[in-house]
Design a protein around this motif. Structure first.
Motif, PDB file in Angstrom:
ATOM      1  N   VAL A 191       0.871  -1.182   0.000  1.00 40.99           N
ATOM      2  CA  VAL A 191       0.000   0.000   0.000  1.00 40.99           C
ATOM      3  C   VAL A 191       0.907   1.231   0.000  1.00 40.99           C
ATOM      4  CG1 VAL A 191      -1.803   1.298   1.216  1.00 40.99           C
ATOM      5  CG2 VAL A 191      -1.772  -1.208   1.337  1.00 40.99           C
ATOM      6  N   ILE A 192       0.794   2.046  -1.022  1.00 38.41           N
ATOM      7  CA  ILE A 192       1.606   3.256  -1.114  1.00 38.41           C
ATOM      8  C   ILE A 192       0.660   4.452  -0.999  1.00 38.41           C
ATOM      9  CG2 ILE A 192       3.217   4.601  -2.555  1.00 38.41           C
ATOM     10  CD1 ILE A 192       2.749   1.073  -3.590  1.00 38.41           C
ATOM     11  N   THR A 193       0.915   5.314  -0.026  1.00 40.38           N
ATOM     12  CA  THR A 193       0.015   6.451   0.166  1.00 40.38           C
ATOM     13  C   THR A 193       0.719   7.760  -0.184  1.00 40.38           C
ATOM     14  OG1 THR A 193       0.664   6.800   2.454  1.00 40.38           O
ATOM     15  CG2 THR A 193      -1.162   5.268   2.065  1.00 40.38           C
ATOM     16  N   SER A 219      -3.188   7.875   5.713  1.00 46.85           N
ATOM     17  CA  SER A 219      -2.535   6.745   6.396  1.00 46.85           C
ATOM     18  C   SER A 219      -2.899   5.417   5.729  1.00 46.85           C
ATOM     19  CB  SER A 219      -2.936   6.702   7.873  1.00 46.85           C
ATOM     20  OG  SER A 219      -4.249   6.189   8.006  1.00 46.85           O
ATOM     21  N   VAL A 220      -1.987   4.474   5.863  1.00 50.28           N
ATOM     22  CA  VAL A 220      -2.197   3.143   5.296  1.00 50.28           C
ATOM     23  C   VAL A 220      -3.458   2.524   5.888  1.00 50.28           C
ATOM     24  CG1 VAL A 220      -1.267   0.781   5.187  1.00 50.28           C
ATOM     25  CG2 VAL A 220       0.238   2.727   4.756  1.00 50.28           C
ATOM     26  N   GLU A 221      -3.650   2.719   7.198  1.00 51.21           N
ATOM     27  CA  GLU A 221      -4.799   2.134   7.869  1.00 51.21           C
ATOM     28  C   GLU A 221      -6.121   2.645   7.299  1.00 51.21           C
ATOM     29  OE1 GLU A 221      -4.902   2.313  12.163  1.00 51.21           O
ATOM     30  OE2 GLU A 221      -6.957   1.557  12.159  1.00 51.21           O
ATOM     31  N   GLU A 222      -6.153   3.951   7.026  1.00 51.34           N
ATOM     32  CA  GLU A 222      -7.359   4.563   6.450  1.00 51.34           C
ATOM     33  C   GLU A 222      -7.662   3.953   5.074  1.00 51.34           C
ATOM     34  OE1 GLU A 222      -6.549   8.730   6.421  1.00 51.34           O
ATOM     35  OE2 GLU A 222      -8.680   9.254   6.570  1.00 51.34           O
ATOM     36  N   ALA A 270      -6.909  11.491  -5.380  1.00 47.05           N
ATOM     37  CA  ALA A 270      -6.274  10.172  -5.431  1.00 47.05           C
ATOM     38  C   ALA A 270      -5.334  10.115  -4.239  1.00 47.05           C
ATOM     39  CB  ALA A 270      -5.511  10.001  -6.726  1.00 47.05           C
ATOM     40  N   ARG A 271      -5.392   9.026  -3.450  1.00 48.11           N
ATOM     41  CA  ARG A 271      -4.657   9.006  -2.193  1.00 48.11           C
ATOM     42  C   ARG A 271      -3.706   7.835  -2.020  1.00 48.11           C
ATOM     43  NH1 ARG A 271      -7.352  12.404   1.608  1.00 48.11           N
ATOM     44  NH2 ARG A 271      -9.109  13.421   0.580  1.00 48.11           N
ATOM     45  N   ALA A 272      -3.899   6.798  -2.782  1.00 47.17           N
ATOM     46  CA  ALA A 272      -3.049   5.626  -2.573  1.00 47.17           C
ATOM     47  C   ALA A 272      -3.028   4.715  -3.789  1.00 47.17           C
ATOM     48  CB  ALA A 272      -3.537   4.840  -1.351  1.00 47.17           C
ATOM     49  N   VAL A 273      -2.037   3.841  -3.778  1.00 48.39           N
ATOM     50  CA  VAL A 273      -1.966   2.762  -4.762  1.00 48.39           C
ATOM     51  C   VAL A 273      -1.856   1.470  -3.966  1.00 48.39           C
ATOM     52  CG1 VAL A 273      -0.443   1.655  -6.454  1.00 48.39           C
ATOM     53  CG2 VAL A 273      -0.999   4.092  -6.678  1.00 48.39           C
ATOM     54  N   ILE A 274      -2.683   0.504  -4.308  1.00 50.02           N
ATOM     55  CA  ILE A 274      -2.590  -0.815  -3.684  1.00 50.02           C
ATOM     56  C   ILE A 274      -2.104  -1.790  -4.750  1.00 50.02           C
ATOM     57  CG2 ILE A 274      -3.829  -2.696  -2.521  1.00 50.02           C
ATOM     58  CD1 ILE A 274      -5.839  -0.722  -1.486  1.00 50.02           C
ATOM     59  N   THR A 275      -1.106  -2.589  -4.405  1.00 51.72           N
ATOM     60  CA  THR A 275      -0.619  -3.564  -5.378  1.00 51.72           C
ATOM     61  C   THR A 275      -0.989  -4.976  -4.946  1.00 51.72           C
ATOM     62  OG1 THR A 275       1.566  -3.810  -4.353  1.00 51.72           O
ATOM     63  CG2 THR A 275       1.323  -2.054  -5.962  1.00 51.72           C
TER      64      THR A 275
END
Ligand code: ADP
Ligand code: MG
Length: 320
Positions: A53-55, A60-63, A186-191
């Motif tokens: 998870v890249i924010t 935050s990653v948790e969010e 846009a807030r994050a990228v999930i791989t």
């Protein structure tokens, strides 16, 4: 063709783990010169796992895990299941696996809630699955989007440079990257990482040895598709194809004079499987795909597709 010879063929097929719907199915295999292969769940296991998870900014990653996890928990897509499961684990809550869990009051063409199962995520409202692009819905009062950058762009959520870079880097590794955004940003990228089935490369080599040209067809990104194609020995790649357009790709190849076998597993593949001269469904796939196909590969092993085509060619040769 005599019925007896075809019955022998179908009996041998059952031994090889191939279910044949009707004798007509075998007739078309004589002239097949192209095998179109769906990527996810066909060439790859489709069993994806959340890897990163890249924010950006102060997200935050948790969010991200809470909001994206909640949304994906309402979707049946393999990417969605990987994200929901990974998010539940990382948030220190029990995993919902196997399979997608229901989300109250949002059932859009999917199973309703599993009664009695505690939901580890906040409630989702106005859930919608945007075919081939991702999912959207309201979680904790935020309008959340998870999927391809195009989906986010439709709602004017544009990727920052660092998120774009994170996507590119993940895709170069053959990982699938999806973007997450809410409330206009846009807030994050999930791989998520999928794995090529150990038998796929051998199956592709067999297709080639039989004079068949393999084509990888996918809704996924071009870079991911290329990485997977290279790994299994496919040269021809048709990527970033929307689910509804897969059937048009098959038609186009047929218009070019090619006789097409299509192998797929998903709901998305059904129309293309029906359009193909020979449709082969992964037995591990969806019922819709199986119903649309002529043959079912019981074990979900791509080598059985090569066996099926070879077997029916041989059966037909015996009949003559
Ligand atoms: P494939 O053709 O490889 O089986 P799909 O057509 O189902 O893939 O999806 C294409 C792309 O759309 C995915 O690679 C992903 O980027 C995005 N996508 C689709 N559904 C979801 C989802 N539930 N969550 C996140 N992304 C999704
Ligand atoms: Mg698929």
């Amino acid at each position: 063709a005599t019925p007896t010879a075809l019955m022998v063929g179908t009996g041998r097929g059952a031994q090889l783990g191939i279910l044949i719907k009707g004798p007509e199915a075998l007739e078309s295999t004589r002239s097949i010169d192209t095998v179109v292969l769906d990527k996810t769940g066909t060439v790859t296991t489709g069993k994806m796992a959340l890897t990163d998870v890249i924010t950006t900014g102060d997200t935050s990653v948790e969010e991200v895990l809470r909001l994206a996890g909640a949304l994906e928990n309402a979707s049946e897509h393999p990417i969605a299941q990987a994200i929901a499961k990974g998010a539940a684990e990382r948030l220190g809550r029990p995993s919902m696996a196997p399979g997608p869990a229901g989300t109250e009051g949002v059932g859009v063409g999917r199973d309703t809630a599993h009664p009695g199962m505690a939901d580890p995520f906040p409630k989702v409202e106005d859930f919608a699955n945007v075919e081939g692009l991702g999912v959207q819905g309201v979680v904790d009062g935020h309008g959340v989007l998870v999927g391809r950058p195009q989906l986010l762009a439709e709602w004017s959520h544009h990727l920052t440079d660092d998120l774009e870079r994170a996507m590119t880097e993940a895709q170069a590794l053959g990982h699938t990257a999806v973007a997450v955004g809410w409330d206009g940003e846009a807030r994050a990228v999930i791989t998520v990482a999928d794995q090529v089935k150990p038998t796929s490369a051998e199956a592709i080599a067999r297709f080639k040895a039989m004079g068949l040209r393999p084509v990888l067809l996918t809704g996924d990104n071009e870079a991911v598709a290329r990485t997977v194609a290279d790994e299994v020995g496919i040269e021809e790649v048709i990527a970033e194809v929307l689910p509804a357009d897969k059937v048009d790709v098959v038609k186009r190849l047929q218009d070019e004079g090619r006789t097409v076998a299509m192998v797929g597993d998903g709901v998305n593949d059904a129309a293309a499987l029906a359009q193909a001269d020979l449709g082969l469904a992964m037995g591990t796939g969806t019922d819709v795909a199986i119903e649309a196909s002529d043959l079912t590969l019981v074990r979900g092993d791509l080598r059985a597709a090569a066996d099926a085509i070879r077997l029916s060619r041989r059966t037909l040769a015996t009949i003559k």
